[in-house]
Each structure stands twice: as structure tokens, then as C-alpha cells.
Design a protein around this motif. Structure first.
Motif, PDB file in Angstrom:
ATOM      1  N   ARG A  11      63.308  46.094  15.174  1.00  0.00           N
ATOM      2  CA  ARG A  11      64.751  45.865  14.989  1.00  0.00           C
ATOM      3  C   ARG A  11      65.477  47.181  14.729  1.00  0.00           C
ATOM      4  O   ARG A  11      66.564  47.410  15.246  1.00  0.00           O
ATOM      5  CB  ARG A  11      65.003  44.880  13.852  1.00  0.00           C
ATOM      6  N   ALA A  12      64.883  48.051  13.922  1.00  0.00           N
ATOM      7  CA  ALA A  12      65.507  49.352  13.628  1.00  0.00           C
ATOM      8  C   ALA A  12      65.636  50.177  14.909  1.00  0.00           C
ATOM      9  O   ALA A  12      66.670  50.823  15.145  1.00  0.00           O
ATOM     10  CB  ALA A  12      64.697  50.104  12.581  1.00  0.00           C
ATOM     11  N   ALA A  13      64.613  50.154  15.747  1.00  0.00           N
ATOM     12  CA  ALA A  13      64.664  50.882  17.024  1.00  0.00           C
ATOM     13  C   ALA A  13      65.738  50.302  17.938  1.00  0.00           C
ATOM     14  O   ALA A  13      66.477  51.036  18.599  1.00  0.00           O
ATOM     15  CB  ALA A  13      63.297  50.857  17.704  1.00  0.00           C
ATOM     16  N   TRP A  18      60.984  37.703  12.617  1.00  0.00           N
ATOM     17  CA  TRP A  18      62.067  38.673  12.378  1.00  0.00           C
ATOM     18  C   TRP A  18      61.677  39.616  11.239  1.00  0.00           C
ATOM     19  O   TRP A  18      61.836  40.825  11.344  1.00  0.00           O
ATOM     20  CB  TRP A  18      63.360  37.915  12.059  1.00  0.00           C
ATOM     21  N   LYS A  19      61.153  39.050  10.175  1.00  0.00           N
ATOM     22  CA  LYS A  19      60.804  39.853   8.992  1.00  0.00           C
ATOM     23  C   LYS A  19      59.652  40.809   9.274  1.00  0.00           C
ATOM     24  O   LYS A  19      59.604  41.903   8.722  1.00  0.00           O
ATOM     25  CB  LYS A  19      60.473  38.932   7.817  1.00  0.00           C
ATOM     26  N   THR A  20      58.717  40.415  10.149  1.00  0.00           N
ATOM     27  CA  THR A  20      57.573  41.292  10.441  1.00  0.00           C
ATOM     28  C   THR A  20      57.905  42.370  11.470  1.00  0.00           C
ATOM     29  O   THR A  20      57.108  43.282  11.672  1.00  0.00           O
ATOM     30  CB  THR A  20      56.368  40.481  10.958  1.00  0.00           C
ATOM     31  N   LEU A  25      71.711  42.348  14.129  1.00  0.00           N
ATOM     32  CA  LEU A  25      70.828  43.443  13.719  1.00  0.00           C
ATOM     33  C   LEU A  25      71.412  44.211  12.535  1.00  0.00           C
ATOM     34  O   LEU A  25      70.715  44.490  11.559  1.00  0.00           O
ATOM     35  CB  LEU A  25      70.600  44.415  14.880  1.00  0.00           C
ATOM     36  N   ALA A  26      72.704  44.564  12.640  1.00  0.00           N
ATOM     37  CA  ALA A  26      73.355  45.347  11.588  1.00  0.00           C
ATOM     38  C   ALA A  26      73.375  44.595  10.263  1.00  0.00           C
ATOM     39  O   ALA A  26      73.224  45.193   9.195  1.00  0.00           O
ATOM     40  CB  ALA A  26      74.775  45.727  12.011  1.00  0.00           C
ATOM     41  N   ALA A  27      73.553  43.286  10.317  1.00  0.00           N
ATOM     42  CA  ALA A  27      73.624  42.475   9.094  1.00  0.00           C
ATOM     43  C   ALA A  27      72.248  41.980   8.654  1.00  0.00           C
ATOM     44  O   ALA A  27      72.145  41.311   7.620  1.00  0.00           O
ATOM     45  CB  ALA A  27      74.556  41.286   9.319  1.00  0.00           C
TER      46      ALA A  27
END
Length: 185
Positions: A45-47, A38-40, A9-11
């Protein structure tokens, strides 16, 4: 696993996250489809990353096992090597997580065995003696399992022995699938 996912997630690394999927999920989802999804899902992912970053200290330690509820069944699971394995709770799945569990499953299987086909091949007296002998042994094994220290372990804990009569014992060996009976005397 959680730390590896947090690093992905971080990368912002979908390839690293894809590598964490089970072989079954990777077979059902192509790397390209996963990357597109993943891109959508940037907001999700941020949450997830924010939730991991603010995880209370008590929850930061890795979870090595636990229980989850699935369609009314309580499944117990544990970390085995680099993965996780259900160790009990599946219907008709014997508990092989300990030697005692494996022996209890063996006794249950013996008690459930249909000896009618075998009885048809034996004289009545022999059939009766065989049935009585197995029931006596099953009773004895169950009684011994209630006694602390009845199961002996080899120094490396890779084998366990339950001696149930002079010259008779069950020997179990630890395998990746759990404890298995390797000798019955």
C-alpha cells in the motif's frame, strides 16, 4: 475510481477500498478477509501510495477508455456512467458502441443466418425471393454505412436512423448495453 482508491490509501481505509471492488469480487471475498489482507500488505500500500503521489502530470487525468490484451484478444473498454464496460473484442460480442457497429453486427447475423429451416416451410420461389431480398438489403446497408452522414441522429443523440429505401429504415436506440435496433421497416 483511481482517485477514490488514492483517498482510501491516504486514509488507510480498507472499508473504502473494499467498496471499490466489483460486485463479483465482493461476493468472492468477505469484508473481513479483505481487511485482514489490507493490514498485512502495508508495504504494498505504501508503494502504491508513493506511486500515485509521484504520478507524472500527463497521467493524472482520468482514463475514460482504452485497450488491453487478455489471452491474445484485444479488448476495447470505455467508461459508462460510474463503471467501465468492454465495448468490443470479446469473441462473438457484437460491437454496439456506435449505430454503425450495431448495424454491421446485424448484417453479419443476417448473412450467417441458417435459412434452411425456414426454406423447408416455404415454396421454392418464395424461399429464393426471401433469401435474395435479405442479401440485397444487407448489401445496401453495408454500402450506406460507407457514406458519411448516412446515419441520422435525433437532437438528443438517443436515437439513430438509417434510411435504406423509400419508406424503409433501421431505427436504433442507445441503451446502457449499447445501440440496439428498435425498428426495422
Amino acid at each position: 475510481m483511481r482517485d477514490a482508491y488514492a483517498r482510501a490509501l491516504a486514509a488507510d481505509d480498507p472499508a473504502a477500498a473494499y467498496a471499490l471492488l466489483s460486485p463479483e469480487l465482493r461476493a468472492a471475498t468477505s469484508k473481513e478477509a479483505f481487511t485482514a489482507r489490507w493490514k498485512t500488505q502495508a508495504a504494498e500500500r505504501a508503494a502504491a501510495k508513493a506511486a500515485l503521489d509521484t504520478l507524472p502530470p500527463a497521467l493524472k487525468a482520468p482514463v475514460r477508455g482504452g485497450e488491453t490484451l487478455h489471452e491474445g484478444a484485444v479488448l476495447s473498454w470505455a467508461q459508462v456512467g460510474d463503471g467501465y464496460q468492454v465495448v468490443s473484442g470479446l469473441p462473438d460480442l457484437p460491437d454496439l458502441s456506435t449505430p454503425a457497429g450495431a448495424i454491421r453486427a446485424f448484417v453479419l447475423a443476417v448473412r450467417r443466418a441458417d435459412l434452411d429451416a425456414l426454406s423447408a416451410l416455404l415454396a421454392d420461389d418464395l424461399s429464393s425471393r426471401l433469401r435474395d431480398d435479405w442479401n440485397r438489403r444487407a448489401d445496401l446497408l453495408e454500402q450506406l454505412l460507407k457514406q458519411p452522414g448516412a446515419i441520422e441522429y435525433t437532437p438528443g443523440m438517443e436515437r439513430a436512423i438509417l434510411r435504406y429505401e423509400p419508406g424503409r429504415a433501421l431505427t436504433l436506440e442507445q441503451t446502457p448495453q449499447g445501440w440496439r435496433i428498435v425498428a426495422l421497416q
